[in-house]
Design a protein around this motif. Structure first.
Motif, mmCIF file in Angstrom:
data_model
loop_
_atom_site.group_PDB
_atom_site.id
_atom_site.type_symbol
_atom_site.label_atom_id
_atom_site.label_comp_id
_atom_site.label_asym_id
_atom_site.label_seq_id
_atom_site.Cartn_x
_atom_site.Cartn_y
_atom_site.Cartn_z
ATOM 1 N N ASP A 170 45.977 36.471 43.504
ATOM 2 C CA ASP A 170 45.615 37.325 42.371
ATOM 3 C C ASP A 170 44.263 36.912 41.774
ATOM 4 O O ASP A 170 43.568 37.722 41.159
ATOM 5 N N TRP A 171 43.903 35.681 41.935
ATOM 6 C CA TRP A 171 42.556 35.234 41.526
ATOM 7 C C TRP A 171 41.508 35.788 42.495
ATOM 8 O O TRP A 171 40.562 36.468 42.102
ATOM 9 N N ASP A 172 41.699 35.518 43.790
ATOM 10 C CA ASP A 172 40.676 35.878 44.785
ATOM 11 C C ASP A 172 40.501 37.399 44.918
ATOM 12 O O ASP A 172 39.368 37.880 45.021
ATOM 13 N N ASP A 173 41.610 38.129 44.944
ATOM 14 C CA ASP A 173 41.490 39.581 45.130
ATOM 15 C C ASP A 173 40.665 40.212 44.007
ATOM 16 O O ASP A 173 39.788 41.057 44.250
ATOM 17 N N VAL A 174 40.942 39.803 42.774
ATOM 18 C CA VAL A 174 40.234 40.393 41.628
ATOM 19 C C VAL A 174 38.779 39.935 41.605
ATOM 20 O O VAL A 174 37.858 40.739 41.383
ATOM 21 N N VAL A 214 26.382 52.939 40.366
ATOM 22 C CA VAL A 214 27.402 52.659 39.349
ATOM 23 C C VAL A 214 28.488 51.806 39.992
ATOM 24 O O VAL A 214 29.205 52.263 40.889
ATOM 25 N N ASN A 215 28.586 50.551 39.551
ATOM 26 C CA ASN A 215 29.627 49.638 40.047
ATOM 27 C C ASN A 215 30.849 49.785 39.167
ATOM 28 O O ASN A 215 30.968 49.137 38.120
ATOM 29 N N ASN A 216 31.745 50.661 39.599
ATOM 30 C CA ASN A 216 32.919 50.980 38.787
ATOM 31 C C ASN A 216 34.220 50.456 39.380
ATOM 32 O O ASN A 216 35.163 50.163 38.649
ATOM 33 N N ALA A 217 34.296 50.324 40.704
ATOM 34 C CA ALA A 217 35.561 49.939 41.340
ATOM 35 C C ALA A 217 36.086 48.648 40.730
ATOM 36 O O ALA A 217 35.324 47.700 40.508
ATOM 37 N N GLY A 218 37.375 48.616 40.457
ATOM 38 C CA GLY A 218 37.930 47.406 39.869
ATOM 39 C C GLY A 218 39.445 47.399 39.946
ATOM 40 O O GLY A 218 40.078 48.448 40.022
ATOM 41 N N ILE A 219 40.008 46.189 39.935
ATOM 42 C CA ILE A 219 41.463 46.032 39.940
ATOM 43 C C ILE A 219 41.856 45.016 38.877
ATOM 44 O O ILE A 219 41.002 44.283 38.363
ATOM 45 N N ILE A 220 43.137 44.992 38.569
ATOM 46 C CA ILE A 220 43.653 44.040 37.583
ATOM 47 C C ILE A 220 44.993 43.508 38.081
ATOM 48 O O ILE A 220 45.740 44.237 38.733
ATOM 49 N N ARG A 221 45.269 42.241 37.831
ATOM 50 C CA ARG A 221 46.571 41.634 38.154
ATOM 51 C C ARG A 221 47.061 40.918 36.903
ATOM 52 O O ARG A 221 46.271 40.240 36.243
ATOM 53 N N ARG A 222 48.331 41.111 36.616
ATOM 54 C CA ARG A 222 48.885 40.511 35.396
ATOM 55 C C ARG A 222 49.934 39.463 35.720
ATOM 56 O O ARG A 222 50.881 39.736 36.451
#
Ligand code: NAP
Length: 242
Positions: free
Chosen positions: A97-101, A79-87
């Protein structure tokens, strides 16, 4: 045995220390799986809630972090669940913020799928992959350029990998959660105007909970969904239907 049982299976869930990943890990444990709870933070809390589980430190700041895990031992479900968001406004959006996400939400997903499938096929084993997509796999969103790009990518990759691997015995599907109350959406829920606007548009008239997602993940990992390939199941209280 129930077609919804995961007994005898080993599942690896990324980002299993909290939120949706934690709920999926617990539900897969309840369905009978041995669960490897992977996180960049300790998953001790999640492991403690499951009969048969272990923790694994896995930080997708290196998107190739999972490259050696699957060759070491048989793992049936990923299950590939890990995720982040940048606003930020697109006019101001930073390269970081592009590369990290992109690294966590897209590149790591692809290369973790690749490592999982290579190991499964080398063992002549079948496998299940459940990717966590988003409503922003279908919609544009606002002020979340890298997140939208990555989640559209997750939807595309889910279909592409299903096309390549379905006949080899690996089911690749995704879940697109709606608005779920987790750390990921704390900022939205804390903004009264955004919170109200979101609630007014959800036919179910409430935020979703991580448990709303978890049983769908169990289904997509279980024998009951054997002929489902390349699908993105929305679990969104009706949001996309509106
Ligand atoms: P969350 O509570 O913020 O959980 C995100 C998980 O990803 C956490 O376990 C986090 O670990 C982990 N993670 C972040 N960066 C990582 C890295 N570099 N390496 C390994 N793990 C990392 O949010 P959530 O809502 O449960 O999100 C889970 C998934 O659902 C994400 O893919 C998200 O995009 C998706 N999603 C959520 C919603 C929603 O409304 N909540 C809607 C659609 C899709 P830490 O706790 O250590 O940061």
């Amino acid at each position: 045995m129930s077609p919804f049982s995961l007994a005898g299976k080993t599942a690896l869930v990324t980002g299993a220390n909290t939120g949706i990943g934690q709920a999926i890990a617990v539900a897969m444990g309840q369905a009978g799986a041995h669960v490897i709870c992977a996180g960049r933070s300790s998953c001790a809390d999640t492991v403690g809630r499951i009969d048969s589980a272990e923790g694994l430190l896995l930080d997708f700041a290196d998107p190739m972090a999972a490259r050696d895990i699957f060759a070491k031992r048989p793992i049936d479900i990923l299950v590939n669940n890990a995720g982040i968001i940048r606003r930020a406004d697109s006019l101001d959006f930073s390269e970081a913020d592009w590369d990290d996400v992109m690294d966590v939400n897209l590149k790591a997903v692809f290369f973790t799928c690749q490592a999982f499938a290579r190991a499964a096929l080398a063992r002549n084993a079948s496998g299940r992959i459940v990717n966590i997509a988003s409503l922003l796999s279908f919609q544009g969103g606002i002020r979340v350029a890298s997140y939208t790009a990555a989640k559209h990518g997750v939807a595309g990759l889910t279909k592409l990998l299903a096309n390549e691997w379905a006949a080899k015995g690996i089911n690749v599907n995704a879940i697109a959660p709606g608005y779920i109350a987790t750390n990921n959406t704390k900022a939205l829920r804390a903004d009264p105007d955004r919170n109200q606007a979101i609630l007014e548009r959800i036919p179910a008239a409430r935020w979703g909970t991580p448990d709303d997602i978890a049983q769908t993940a169990v289904f997509l990992a279980a024998p009951a969904s054997a002929y489902i390939h390349g699908t993105i199941v929305t679990v969104d209280g009706g949001w996309l239907a509106r």
